[in-house]
Write an enzyme that holds these catalytic residues in place. Structure first.
Site, PDB file in Angstrom:
ATOM      1  N   ASN A 153       9.827   4.398   3.074  1.00 59.04           N
ATOM      2  CA  ASN A 153       9.754   3.887   4.443  1.00 59.04           C
ATOM      3  C   ASN A 153      11.056   3.205   4.827  1.00 59.04           C
ATOM      4  O   ASN A 153      11.866   2.838   3.975  1.00 59.04           O
ATOM      5  CB  ASN A 153       8.618   2.862   4.543  1.00 59.04           C
ATOM      6  CG  ASN A 153       7.262   3.488   4.347  1.00 59.04           C
ATOM      7  OD1 ASN A 153       6.627   3.945   5.278  1.00 59.04           O
ATOM      8  ND2 ASN A 153       6.800   3.506   3.097  1.00 59.04           N
TER       9      ASN A 153
ATOM     10  N   ARG B 102       0.839  -1.211   0.000  1.00 59.73           N
ATOM     11  CA  ARG B 102       0.000   0.000   0.000  1.00 59.73           C
ATOM     12  C   ARG B 102       0.866   1.250   0.000  1.00 59.73           C
ATOM     13  O   ARG B 102       0.956   1.971  -0.988  1.00 59.73           O
ATOM     14  CB  ARG B 102      -0.937  -0.002   1.216  1.00 59.73           C
ATOM     15  CG  ARG B 102      -2.020   1.097   1.150  1.00 59.73           C
ATOM     16  CD  ARG B 102      -1.569   2.462   1.603  1.00 59.73           C
ATOM     17  NE  ARG B 102      -1.113   2.494   2.985  1.00 59.73           N
ATOM     18  CZ  ARG B 102      -0.633   3.591   3.578  1.00 59.73           C
ATOM     19  NH1 ARG B 102      -0.544   4.730   2.903  1.00 59.73           N
ATOM     20  NH2 ARG B 102      -0.213   3.552   4.833  1.00 59.73           N
ATOM     21  N   ASP B 103       1.553   1.497   1.082  1.00 61.96           N
ATOM     22  CA  ASP B 103       2.317   2.741   1.225  1.00 61.96           C
ATOM     23  C   ASP B 103       3.492   2.794   0.266  1.00 61.96           C
ATOM     24  O   ASP B 103       3.913   3.872  -0.146  1.00 61.96           O
ATOM     25  CB  ASP B 103       2.815   2.863   2.679  1.00 61.96           C
ATOM     26  CG  ASP B 103       3.233   4.279   3.022  1.00 61.96           C
ATOM     27  OD1 ASP B 103       2.947   5.196   2.240  1.00 61.96           O
ATOM     28  OD2 ASP B 103       3.853   4.467   4.086  1.00 61.96           O
TER      29      ASP B 103
ATOM     30  N   HIS C  70      10.136   7.176   7.904  1.00 62.90           N
ATOM     31  CA  HIS C  70      10.695   7.291   6.566  1.00 62.90           C
ATOM     32  C   HIS C  70      12.188   7.572   6.723  1.00 62.90           C
ATOM     33  O   HIS C  70      12.602   8.240   7.670  1.00 62.90           O
ATOM     34  CB  HIS C  70       9.996   8.397   5.781  1.00 62.90           C
ATOM     35  CG  HIS C  70       8.620   8.009   5.346  1.00 62.90           C
ATOM     36  ND1 HIS C  70       8.264   7.863   4.021  1.00 62.90           N
ATOM     37  CD2 HIS C  70       7.504   7.715   6.060  1.00 62.90           C
ATOM     38  CE1 HIS C  70       6.988   7.496   3.937  1.00 62.90           C
ATOM     39  NE2 HIS C  70       6.511   7.406   5.174  1.00 62.90           N
TER      40      HIS C  70
ATOM     41  N   CYS D  62       5.779  10.249   0.061  1.00 66.13           N
ATOM     42  CA  CYS D  62       4.495  10.942   0.193  1.00 66.13           C
ATOM     43  C   CYS D  62       4.447  12.089  -0.801  1.00 66.13           C
ATOM     44  O   CYS D  62       5.335  12.955  -0.783  1.00 66.13           O
ATOM     45  CB  CYS D  62       4.320  11.475   1.620  1.00 66.13           C
ATOM     46  SG  CYS D  62       2.794  12.437   1.872  1.00 66.13           S
TER      47      CYS D  62
ATOM     48  N   HIS E  58       6.309   4.587  12.539  1.00 69.05           N
ATOM     49  CA  HIS E  58       6.327   4.521  11.077  1.00 69.05           C
ATOM     50  C   HIS E  58       7.341   5.561  10.600  1.00 69.05           C
ATOM     51  O   HIS E  58       7.026   6.748  10.476  1.00 69.05           O
ATOM     52  CB  HIS E  58       4.913   4.835  10.559  1.00 69.05           C
ATOM     53  CG  HIS E  58       4.757   4.768   9.076  1.00 69.05           C
ATOM     54  ND1 HIS E  58       3.979   3.814   8.465  1.00 69.05           N
ATOM     55  CD2 HIS E  58       5.243   5.544   8.082  1.00 69.05           C
ATOM     56  CE1 HIS E  58       3.988   4.011   7.155  1.00 69.05           C
ATOM     57  NE2 HIS E  58       4.761   5.061   6.901  1.00 69.05           N
TER      58      HIS E  58
END
Length: 302
Positions: A249, A15-16, A209, A240, A207
């Site tokens: 990430n 997803r991300d 990055h 993002c 989470h």
């Protein structure tokens, strides 16, 4: 400092990671990759997003992916859900867990969601309540916890306000996002120390990055403070679109290498994970920032 003996890695690459890639990964390839991740030993995989395809065309095949993956009974298959319409699609696709998202920064929230924080609270509360009626657990993401690309510093009071509201709505876990990749170990320690006075450690995840290469160091600090849940993306995928300059990430296989070296159990098979990383790198068609993957490929070529 003492670290936990077991850690949960929540894999968010499908997803991300993929949502920010300009190369569209074919639906069949997404399904195969997620199946590979399931076989790698993850207990949690965020498989897609039910945001409108107009905003994230890379994940326009969310329903098909969710319906056609081979599910293992001991794996939670989660998806990002922005609103009630997205929830309808997610429930029809039988996701196991619903993830909601917003920012601690007003400006980033408006850029990312096109709504104010207060407007977002109302929408997400509806999603959480309806998901619970459908017997689905809900997880919250709060972005820009450690800094915002527009407002720069984000006060801990803003983070607490979002966290309190989402927990009151009924989420069972909150993932704290370093969306821009600006956090440093001292800041991480300060934020976690403050939040642990309000919430149990098992309600919080991190989470990171890896924009500036300190994500693993920040995770180590969190480990020493009792945090046992971390998000990662295979290959270091991600980014993002509303956080200019943000890298992907923290790389799951780099994180796994560190944890296993520290004798911290994850349940993940590192060999299978690296094979899944190499496979998706080939499909994307570019070199990914994973250091462990580089070492793995170097050994295979010898």
């Amino acid at each position: 400092m003492k670290c936990p003996t077991n850690v949960t890695i929540k894999e968010v690459g499908p997803r991300d990671g993929l949502q920010n890639e300009p190369t569209f990964i074919e639906t069949e390839d997404k399904i195969k990759w997620i199946n590979m991740l399931s076989e790698s030993g993850f207990s949690y995989i965020e498989i897609t997003s039910f945001v409108h395809p107009k905003w994230i065309p890379a994940l326009a095949d969310a329903v098909q992916v969710a319906k056609e993956i081979k599910r293992k009974p001991d794996v939670t298959y989660a998806a990002l859900v922005p609103n009630a319409k997205g929830l309808e699609r997610a429930l029809a696709a039988e996701v196991d867990e619903v993830s909601v998202f917003m920012s601690a920064s007003e400006t980033h929230n408006k850029k990312n969601i096109n709504k104010s924080i207060d407007e977002t609270f109302v929408i997400l509360d509806e999603v959480i309540q309806e998901a619970q009626k459908a017997n689905k657990t809900t997880r919250g993401y709060v972005s820009t916890v450690f800094g915002c690309p527009y407002e720069h510093e984000v006060s801990i009071e803003k983070v607490i306000r979002v966290a309190d509201t989402l927990f009151e709505s009924g989420i069972h876990e909150l993932s704290l996002g370093d969306t821009v990749g600006v956090a440093n170990p001292v800041q991480v320690e300060s934020v976690i120390e403050t939040l642990l006075k309000r919430y149990p450690s098992d309600k919080l995840a991190l989470h990171f990055h890896d924009t500036r290469g300190v994500a693993l160091t920040n995770i180590y600090v969190a480990l020493t403070m009792g945090i046992t849940t971390f998000d990662g993306a295979v290959g270091g995928l991600g980014g993002c679109p509303y956080a200019p300059g943000a890298a992907g990430n923290v790389t799951t296989e780099d994180l796994i290498y560190m944890l296993h070296g520290m004798e911290i159990e994850t349940g993940v098979n590192e060999q299978r994970l690296l094979e899944a990383a190499m496979w998706i790198e080939d499909r994307i068609g570019k070199s990914l920032p994973s250091k462990n993957l580089r070492a793995f490929k170097g050994k295979k070529s010898m």
